[in-house]
Design a protein around this motif. Structure first.
Motif, PDB file in Angstrom:
ATOM      1  N   PHE A   1       0.840  -1.198   0.000  1.00 18.20           N
ATOM      2  CA  PHE A   1       0.000   0.000   0.000  1.00 18.20           C
ATOM      3  C   PHE A   1       0.872   1.244   0.000  1.00 18.20           C
ATOM      4  O   PHE A   1       0.615   2.213  -0.720  1.00 18.20           O
ATOM      5  N   VAL A   2       1.948   1.215   0.789  1.00 16.96           N
ATOM      6  CA  VAL A   2       2.869   2.348   0.838  1.00 16.96           C
ATOM      7  C   VAL A   2       3.569   2.538  -0.497  1.00 16.96           C
ATOM      8  O   VAL A   2       3.749   3.662  -0.974  1.00 16.96           O
ATOM      9  N   ALA A   3       3.961   1.430  -1.127  1.00 14.56           N
ATOM     10  CA  ALA A   3       4.670   1.511  -2.399  1.00 14.56           C
ATOM     11  C   ALA A   3       3.762   1.951  -3.540  1.00 14.56           C
ATOM     12  O   ALA A   3       4.236   2.356  -4.608  1.00 14.56           O
ATOM     13  N   GLY A   4       2.442   1.865  -3.330  1.00 15.53           N
ATOM     14  CA  GLY A   4       1.495   2.239  -4.369  1.00 15.53           C
ATOM     15  C   GLY A   4       1.148   1.112  -5.311  1.00 15.53           C
ATOM     16  O   GLY A   4       0.439   1.320  -6.300  1.00 15.53           O
ATOM     17  N   THR A   5       1.617  -0.105  -5.010  1.00  9.72           N
ATOM     18  CA  THR A   5       1.335  -1.248  -5.883  1.00  9.72           C
ATOM     19  C   THR A   5       0.047  -1.963  -5.497  1.00  9.72           C
ATOM     20  O   THR A   5      -0.460  -2.769  -6.269  1.00  9.72           O
TER      21      THR A   5
ATOM     22  N   GLN B   1      -3.381   7.028   0.592  1.00  2.10           N
ATOM     23  CA  GLN B   1      -2.302   6.235  -0.002  1.00  2.10           C
ATOM     24  C   GLN B   1      -1.269   7.129  -0.682  1.00  2.10           C
ATOM     25  O   GLN B   1      -0.058   6.888  -0.583  1.00  2.10           O
ATOM     26  N   LYS B   2      -1.727   8.168  -1.351  1.00  3.53           N
ATOM     27  CA  LYS B   2      -0.796   9.089  -2.003  1.00  3.53           C
ATOM     28  C   LYS B   2       0.102   9.777  -0.965  1.00  3.53           C
ATOM     29  O   LYS B   2       1.296   9.993  -1.216  1.00  3.53           O
ATOM     30  N   LEU B   3      -0.471  10.094   0.186  1.00  3.47           N
ATOM     31  CA  LEU B   3       0.303  10.757   1.231  1.00  3.47           C
ATOM     32  C   LEU B   3       1.396   9.847   1.791  1.00  3.47           C
ATOM     33  O   LEU B   3       2.554  10.263   1.933  1.00  3.47           O
ATOM     34  N   VAL B   4       1.040   8.596   2.109  1.00  5.38           N
ATOM     35  CA  VAL B   4       2.045   7.699   2.697  1.00  5.38           C
ATOM     36  C   VAL B   4       3.062   7.246   1.649  1.00  5.38           C
ATOM     37  O   VAL B   4       4.226   6.990   1.970  1.00  5.38           O
TER      38      VAL B   4
ATOM     39  N   ALA C   1       7.726   5.679   0.484  1.00  6.00           N
ATOM     40  CA  ALA C   1       8.044   4.763  -0.616  1.00  6.00           C
ATOM     41  C   ALA C   1       9.545   4.515  -0.731  1.00  6.00           C
ATOM     42  O   ALA C   1       9.977   3.452  -1.170  1.00  6.00           O
ATOM     43  N   ASP C   2      10.363   5.505  -0.311  1.00  6.75           N
ATOM     44  CA  ASP C   2      11.821   5.345  -0.385  1.00  6.75           C
ATOM     45  C   ASP C   2      12.402   4.843   0.938  1.00  6.75           C
ATOM     46  O   ASP C   2      13.614   4.846   1.137  1.00  6.75           O
TER      47      ASP C   2
END
Length: 300
Positions: A126-130, A233-236, A241-242
């Motif tokens: 979820f954090v990675a956006g996948t 999700q966009k915020l986290v 993500a890095d």
């Protein structure tokens, strides 16, 4: 002459009324049973149904109950509460072994350990956006947490259980304070509570709407009172993500809340250690690396 005219029959009406009442009673029973079953399906992690008093979405919950009610875990809590909290930076390696008195709870006030509740976190995917912004993909159960029924010498504590390989639960850590258990226990009918560990934010998820439960979470939402799960999700993703496992942030020892952050030994006889810092906690020897690994203070 026999009177063949129709006459009222009080007894017949009474019997007919009894039959109608019986049908109504049976219908009410069916409705009540159906409602009970529905609550068992849609209720929170700690909801119960009549036949099964255990949470339906926490695996091996009986094993978790057995763990928090065990003598070994109670003695570990007493040892933790009997030991003065160390001071200093948790990243500086302030770690000490706890003493092992014959009767750890002998001189402490009476207390019990409450039934454990689910500690949910946002998932790495979820954090990675996948992962899609859906509750089943955004949040996962990582640990169970239990607080104490009363303060002991002015202190509270949280018992943290981790899943055991092959099934069941075991003691992973005991943390000073009860913040995590208090927030995790706020799950209500139709809602899910989860944490964003990096900022110590606690949120409530209603369907696909995220609502903050503490100041850290409100800051995490940019001051908003709520946000769609997709926006959250966009915020986290922008924040972490890095910083996922394998990133430079992780390999330099700053990761908190993802992947290996909850690794703990399955050996119940491991040495109990108390780590220093503002988030003082007791951990099994295999989990001490994780607790020293968390360099950011935790109010819980």
């Amino acid at each position: 002459m026999r009177d063949t005219s129709c006459t009222s029959d009080p007894g017949g009406r009474h019997l007919s009324g009894m039959r109608a009442a019986s049908r109504s009673s049976r219908l009410s029973l069916v409705i009540a049973l159906s409602a009970s079953a529905l609550l068992g399906v849609v209720g929170p992690a700690h909801a119960a149904v009549a036949k099964d008093p255990l949470p339906v979405d926490i695996p091996d919950y009986q094993a978790a109950l057995n763990a928090v009610k065990s003598i070994d875990v109670r003695n570990a809590v007493c040892r933790f509460l009997s030991t003065p909290l160390p001071t200093g930076d948790i990243g500086g390696g302030s770690v000490q072994a706890l003493p092992e008195p014959a009767e750890p709870c002998q001189n402490l006030p009476a207390f019990t350990i409450k039934d454990p509740v689910a500690r949910n976190e946002i998932t790495p995917a979820f954090v990675a956006g996948t992962a899609k912004p859906l509750p089943t993909e955004a949040v996962k159960l990582t640990q169970l947490v239990s607080s104490l029924s009363a303060t002991v010498n002015g202190r509270t504590a949280t018992v943290m259980l981790a899943p055991t390989q092959g099934g069941g639960w075991h003691l992973a850590a005991i943390r000073d304070g009860d913040t995590e258990a208090v927030y995790a226990g706020k799950a209500a009918l139709g809602t899910l509570v989860f944490t964003e560990p990096q900022i110590r934010g606690w949120y409530q998820l209603k369907l696909t709407t995220v609502e903050p439960l503490n100041d850290e979470a409100r800051q995490g939402l940019g001051g908003q009172s709520s946000a769609p799960l997709g926006d959250y999700q966009k915020l986290v993703k922008a924040r972490y993500a890095d910083k996922l496992p394998g990133s430079a942030y992780d390999t330099n020892g700053y990761a908190s809340g993802y992947g290996s952050a909850h690794t703990a030994t399955d050996d119940p006889s491991s040495t109990l250690l108390l780590t220093g810092g503002s988030s003082a906690a007791l951990a099994l020897a295999g989990g001490a690396v994780f607790l020293r690994h968390r360099r950011r203070p935790n109010t819980g």
